[in-house]
Design a protein around this motif. Structure first.
Motif, short mmCIF file in Angstrom:
data_model
loop_
_atom_site.label_atom_id
_atom_site.label_comp_id
_atom_site.label_asym_id
_atom_site.label_seq_id
_atom_site.Cartn_x
_atom_site.Cartn_y
_atom_site.Cartn_z
N ALA A 161 0.84 -1.20 0.00
CA ALA A 161 0.00 0.00 0.00
C ALA A 161 0.87 1.24 0.00
O ALA A 161 1.70 1.43 0.91
N ALA A 162 0.70 2.06 -1.02
CA ALA A 162 1.40 3.34 -1.04
C ALA A 162 0.84 4.23 0.06
O ALA A 162 -0.38 4.32 0.24
N THR A 163 1.71 4.85 0.83
CA THR A 163 1.25 5.72 1.92
C THR A 163 1.14 7.15 1.41
O THR A 163 1.18 7.42 0.22
N VAL A 164 0.98 8.07 2.34
CA VAL A 164 0.62 9.44 1.99
C VAL A 164 1.76 10.15 1.26
O VAL A 164 2.91 10.14 1.69
N GLY A 165 1.42 10.78 0.13
CA GLY A 165 2.35 11.67 -0.55
C GLY A 165 3.42 10.97 -1.35
O GLY A 165 3.52 9.74 -1.38
N SER A 166 4.25 11.75 -2.02
CA SER A 166 5.40 11.27 -2.77
C SER A 166 6.36 12.44 -2.90
O SER A 166 6.01 13.57 -2.57
N PRO A 251 -0.91 14.66 -1.21
CA PRO A 251 -1.75 13.72 -1.96
C PRO A 251 -2.67 14.45 -2.93
O PRO A 251 -3.32 15.44 -2.57
N ASP A 252 -2.72 13.95 -4.17
CA ASP A 252 -3.59 14.52 -5.21
C ASP A 252 -3.40 16.03 -5.35
O ASP A 252 -4.37 16.78 -5.54
N CYS A 253 -2.16 16.48 -5.28
CA CYS A 253 -1.91 17.92 -5.31
C CYS A 253 -2.39 18.54 -6.62
O CYS A 253 -2.77 19.71 -6.65
N HIS A 254 -2.40 17.75 -7.70
CA HIS A 254 -2.84 18.30 -8.99
C HIS A 254 -4.33 18.58 -9.02
O HIS A 254 -4.81 19.29 -9.91
N LEU A 255 -5.07 18.04 -8.04
CA LEU A 255 -6.51 18.28 -7.97
C LEU A 255 -6.86 19.46 -7.07
O LEU A 255 -8.01 19.90 -7.05
N LEU A 256 -5.88 19.95 -6.33
CA LEU A 256 -6.14 21.07 -5.44
C LEU A 256 -6.31 22.37 -6.22
O LEU A 256 -5.80 22.50 -7.34
N PRO A 257 -7.05 23.35 -5.66
CA PRO A 257 -7.11 24.67 -6.30
C PRO A 257 -5.71 25.22 -6.50
O PRO A 257 -4.82 25.01 -5.67
N PRO A 261 -1.93 25.60 -0.83
CA PRO A 261 -0.65 24.91 -0.59
C PRO A 261 -0.69 23.49 -1.14
O PRO A 261 -1.65 22.74 -0.91
N ALA A 262 0.38 23.13 -1.88
CA ALA A 262 0.37 21.83 -2.54
C ALA A 262 1.70 21.10 -2.51
O ALA A 262 1.75 19.87 -2.51
N VAL A 263 2.81 21.85 -2.50
CA VAL A 263 4.14 21.24 -2.64
C VAL A 263 5.10 21.89 -1.65
O VAL A 263 5.09 23.12 -1.48
#
Length: 274
Positions: A161-166, A251-257, A261-263
């Motif tokens: 199972a991949a955990t949170v983030g990359s 997680p799913d940063c490309h889906l955030l507005p 904050p994303a990265v």
């Protein structure tokens, strides 16, 4: 039938251009006199010639013009739209590059980013699956997305199972002019063996300085301002760097507005209070 000079006059093209388009296969004459080599054109070719002339005014490459004119007018509209979208993206990237260069030259004491803190945190040892690949700036996003998807699919197939983030570790400077090695990392739980280009290792525990940016701020070269902010903070604090810089994705940063904050732009440092 029209001579090359008459056809060129009516189409708005020089004889030199018409000869070039003949050689390239873009616009061949209707007939060529075998005795003297004179080129003759049909009036029905005028529309294609005029379209070529207009597209050349836009500096569209000959190969792209050939692709645009292949097929129906509806297909040509789609191809033309794709080319123009790429041109606008290139212009936007050049404008951002100019803004970054102006900021670096002025060294006005501002970061070029909205005010934000640089913080520190302790990162525990983490088991990761990773892929290393050489890339330049133009191919970077595609490499990150492709490698991340490949790793996640492999982990799922292996029952892990991949955990949170990359995150992505930069083992060299990735620029539009030169390639460098990046390492795409996905943390996971479970027992998995290496496979092909996917390696399995433990990322050592470390302390890192970091700041957080939005997806809008993540585009090159604006993202370099965030790297500068973190590196300036570390240097001012007098604490040595302890590893290559990295981008840590939520997680799913490309889906955030785009303005949320994303990265995190992070730089490992020696374990000492800053």
């Amino acid at each position: 039938m029209l001579t090359i000079s008459e056809f060129g006059r009516r189409a708005g093209l020089s004889q030199k251009a018409l000869r070039l388009y003949d050689v390239s296969g873009l616009l061949a004459p209707a007939q060529v006199d075998p005795a003297n080599g004179y080129r003759w054109y049909d009036e029905t070719q005028l529309e294609r010639a005029r379209r070529i002339s207009v597209m050349r005014q836009l500096d569209i490459p000959l190969t792209t013009i050939a692709e645009i004119l292949e097929g129906t007018d509806e297909e040509a509209l789609i191809r033309l739209g794709r080319w123009w979208a790429a041109e606008e993206a290139t212009t936007a990237a050049r404008r951002a590059t100019l803004g970054y260069l102006r900021d670096r030259l002025s060294r006005s004491g501002t970061t070029g980013l909205a005010p934000r803190p640089v913080l520190t945190r302790d990162v525990p040892a983490t088991k990761i699956a990773s892929i290393r690949e050489d890339t330049d700036q133009q191919s970077l996003i595609g490499v990150i997305v492709t490698c991340t998807d490949e790793i996640v699919s492999y982990l799922q197939g292996a029952g892990a199972a991949a955990t949170v983030g990359s995150w992505v570790i930069y083992h060299g400077a990735v620029t539009p002019e030169g390639e460098a090695t990046v390492e795409v990392c996905v943390p996971f739980d479970g027992l998995v063996d290496p496979s092909g280009r996917i390696g399995i290792r433990v990322e050592p525990a470390h302390r890192e300085a970091y700041c957080t940016i939005t997806m809008d701020e993540c585009a090159y070269p604006r993202i370099m301002l965030a790297y500068d902010l973190v590196q300036d903070f570390v240097r001012a604090s007098g604490v040595p760097e302890a590893g290559p810089p990295r981008e840590v994705y939520r997680p799913d940063c490309h889906l955030l507005p785009r303005d949320e904050p994303a990265v995190d732009i992070a730089l490992p440092v020696l374990e000492r209070t800053l």
